[in-house]
Design a protein around this motif. Structure first.
Motif, short mmCIF file in Angstrom:
data_model
loop_
_atom_site.label_atom_id
_atom_site.label_comp_id
_atom_site.label_asym_id
_atom_site.label_seq_id
_atom_site.Cartn_x
_atom_site.Cartn_y
_atom_site.Cartn_z
N VAL A 1 0.88 -1.17 0.00
CA VAL A 1 0.00 0.00 0.00
C VAL A 1 0.92 1.22 0.00
CG1 VAL A 1 -1.73 1.30 1.30
CG2 VAL A 1 -1.86 -1.20 1.20
N PHE A 2 0.64 2.16 -0.90
CA PHE A 2 1.50 3.32 -1.11
C PHE A 2 0.82 4.61 -0.66
CE2 PHE A 2 1.96 0.21 -4.53
CZ PHE A 2 3.30 -0.14 -4.41
N ALA A 3 1.62 5.56 -0.17
CA ALA A 3 1.10 6.90 0.11
C ALA A 3 0.65 7.50 -1.22
CB ALA A 3 2.17 7.77 0.76
N ALA A 4 -0.58 7.97 -1.28
CA ALA A 4 -1.13 8.50 -2.52
C ALA A 4 -0.50 9.84 -2.91
CB ALA A 4 -2.64 8.65 -2.40
N ALA A 5 0.04 10.57 -1.94
CA ALA A 5 0.68 11.86 -2.17
C ALA A 5 1.58 12.16 -0.97
CB ALA A 5 -0.37 12.97 -2.33
N ASP A 6 2.45 13.15 -1.13
CA ASP A 6 3.30 13.57 -0.01
C ASP A 6 2.41 14.01 1.15
OD1 ASP A 6 5.43 13.25 -1.75
OD2 ASP A 6 5.73 15.39 -2.09
N GLY A 7 2.83 13.68 2.37
CA GLY A 7 2.06 14.11 3.53
C GLY A 7 2.68 13.63 4.82
N LYS A 8 1.91 13.74 5.88
CA LYS A 8 2.35 13.32 7.21
C LYS A 8 1.31 12.37 7.80
CE LYS A 8 4.30 16.22 10.07
NZ LYS A 8 4.55 17.29 11.07
N ILE A 9 1.77 11.24 8.33
CA ILE A 9 0.85 10.28 8.93
C ILE A 9 0.21 10.94 10.15
CG2 ILE A 9 0.61 8.04 10.07
CD1 ILE A 9 2.97 7.06 8.33
N LYS A 10 -1.11 11.06 10.11
CA LYS A 10 -1.84 11.69 11.20
C LYS A 10 -2.13 10.69 12.31
CE LYS A 10 -6.06 14.16 12.35
NZ LYS A 10 -7.32 14.71 11.87
N GLU A 11 -2.61 9.49 11.90
CA GLU A 11 -3.07 8.53 12.90
C GLU A 11 -2.99 7.11 12.34
OE1 GLU A 11 -7.11 7.92 15.64
OE2 GLU A 11 -7.16 9.29 13.94
N ILE A 12 -2.71 6.16 13.23
CA ILE A 12 -2.78 4.73 12.92
C ILE A 12 -3.64 4.13 14.01
CG2 ILE A 12 -1.46 2.59 12.70
CD1 ILE A 12 0.98 4.36 11.91
N GLY B 1 -11.06 -2.59 10.57
CA GLY B 1 -9.76 -3.19 10.83
C GLY B 1 -8.65 -2.18 11.03
N ASN B 2 -7.47 -2.55 10.58
CA ASN B 2 -6.30 -1.69 10.74
C ASN B 2 -6.36 -0.55 9.73
OD1 ASN B 2 -4.99 -3.35 12.78
ND2 ASN B 2 -4.81 -4.84 11.14
N CYS B 3 -6.17 0.68 10.24
CA CYS B 3 -6.38 1.89 9.44
C CYS B 3 -5.24 2.88 9.64
CB CYS B 3 -7.68 2.58 9.86
SG CYS B 3 -9.14 1.53 9.81
N MET B 4 -5.09 3.77 8.66
CA MET B 4 -4.09 4.83 8.72
C MET B 4 -4.63 6.04 7.98
SD MET B 4 -0.21 4.83 7.10
CE MET B 4 0.20 3.32 7.97
N SER B 5 -4.33 7.24 8.50
CA SER B 5 -4.70 8.47 7.79
C SER B 5 -3.44 9.30 7.56
CB SER B 5 -5.73 9.28 8.57
OG SER B 5 -5.21 9.70 9.82
N ILE B 6 -3.42 9.99 6.43
CA ILE B 6 -2.30 10.87 6.07
C ILE B 6 -2.86 12.24 5.75
CG2 ILE B 6 -0.40 11.29 4.46
CD1 ILE B 6 -0.15 8.27 4.07
N GLU B 7 -2.30 13.27 6.40
CA GLU B 7 -2.67 14.66 6.12
C GLU B 7 -1.83 15.19 4.97
OE1 GLU B 7 -1.89 16.33 10.07
OE2 GLU B 7 -4.02 16.83 10.17
N HIS B 8 -2.49 15.91 4.07
CA HIS B 8 -1.81 16.52 2.93
C HIS B 8 -2.09 18.02 2.96
CE1 HIS B 8 -1.35 12.42 1.41
NE2 HIS B 8 -2.62 12.26 1.75
N LYS B 9 -1.43 18.77 2.12
CA LYS B 9 -1.64 20.21 2.05
C LYS B 9 -3.08 20.55 1.68
CE LYS B 9 3.09 21.28 0.74
NZ LYS B 9 3.95 21.80 -0.31
N GLY B 10 -3.49 21.74 2.06
CA GLY B 10 -4.77 22.27 1.62
C GLY B 10 -6.01 21.59 2.14
N GLY B 11 -5.94 20.99 3.34
CA GLY B 11 -7.13 20.39 3.93
C GLY B 11 -7.48 19.02 3.39
N MET B 12 -6.54 18.36 2.71
CA MET B 12 -6.78 17.03 2.15
C MET B 12 -6.30 15.97 3.13
SD MET B 12 -7.86 15.56 -0.79
CE MET B 12 -7.59 16.69 -2.13
N LEU B 13 -7.09 14.89 3.28
CA LEU B 13 -6.75 13.77 4.14
C LEU B 13 -7.06 12.49 3.37
CD1 LEU B 13 -6.10 13.00 7.26
CD2 LEU B 13 -8.56 12.56 7.37
N THR B 14 -6.10 11.55 3.35
CA THR B 14 -6.36 10.24 2.76
C THR B 14 -6.41 9.21 3.88
OG1 THR B 14 -3.98 9.94 2.29
CG2 THR B 14 -5.37 10.72 0.49
N VAL B 15 -7.30 8.22 3.72
CA VAL B 15 -7.50 7.19 4.75
C VAL B 15 -7.40 5.82 4.08
CG1 VAL B 15 -9.03 6.30 6.53
CG2 VAL B 15 -8.97 8.76 6.07
#
Length: 153
Positions: A58-69, A76-90
């Motif tokens: 599983v790859f980071a969809a864009a540059d960012g910072k891991i917010k939470e695991i 199940g097991n989850c991860m969120s990544i914060e990106h610029k401009g109010g974008m969050l991937t989960v």
């Protein structure tokens, strides 16, 4: 002629790399209810499912910072990544084993391996193995397929 304004530094990413190798098996649908084989009912689907074998990267969809695991009782097991401009991937339905150094607060680059596809999403256990991927812009769910380069080319 007036000069053209540059894109703001904190603009959200305009496109993502596909977060797992595979094919789209379930689309984003918040307006039309989607049948859940596992739950035997119809419900909204705020992400997309990318069919992939268990253990696939599983790859980071864009540059960012891991917010939470975290571990969700249904997804199940989850991860969120914060990106610029109010974008969050989960990323959901992950393997419990993460690569070394993948922890909350760490910056990750687009395409970096952050996890592996798992079998942890009890609520989607009757579906083929997959990554469940969601995108939020300013707290609102948006269709991830609109941002993924490989699904739009």
């Amino acid at each position: 002629a007036a000069p053209v304004a540059a894109e703001p530094v904190d603009a959200p990413p305009q496109s993502f790399v596909i977060p797992a190798h595979g094919s789209l098996s379930k689309s984003h649908s918040t307006d039309v209810l989607v049948y859940s084989l596992t739950m035997n009912d119809y419900r909204t689907h705020t992400g997309i499912d990318i069919a992939s074998t268990v253990g696939s990267a599983v790859f980071a969809a864009a540059d960012g910072k891991i917010k939470e695991i975290w571990e969700d009782p249904l997804m199940g097991n989850c991860m969120s990544i914060e990106h610029k401009g109010g974008m969050l991937t989960v990323y959901k339905n992950l393997s419990p084993d993460l690569p070394a150094g993948i922890v909350a607060g760490v910056s990750v680059g687009e395409g970096e391996i952050i996890a592996a596809v798992g079998e942890s999403a009890i609520i989607e256990s009757a579906d083929e193995s997959h990554l469940h991927f969601e995108v939020f812009l300013n707290g609102n769910a948006v269709d991830p397929a609109e941002y993924i380069k490989a699904l739009n080319s």
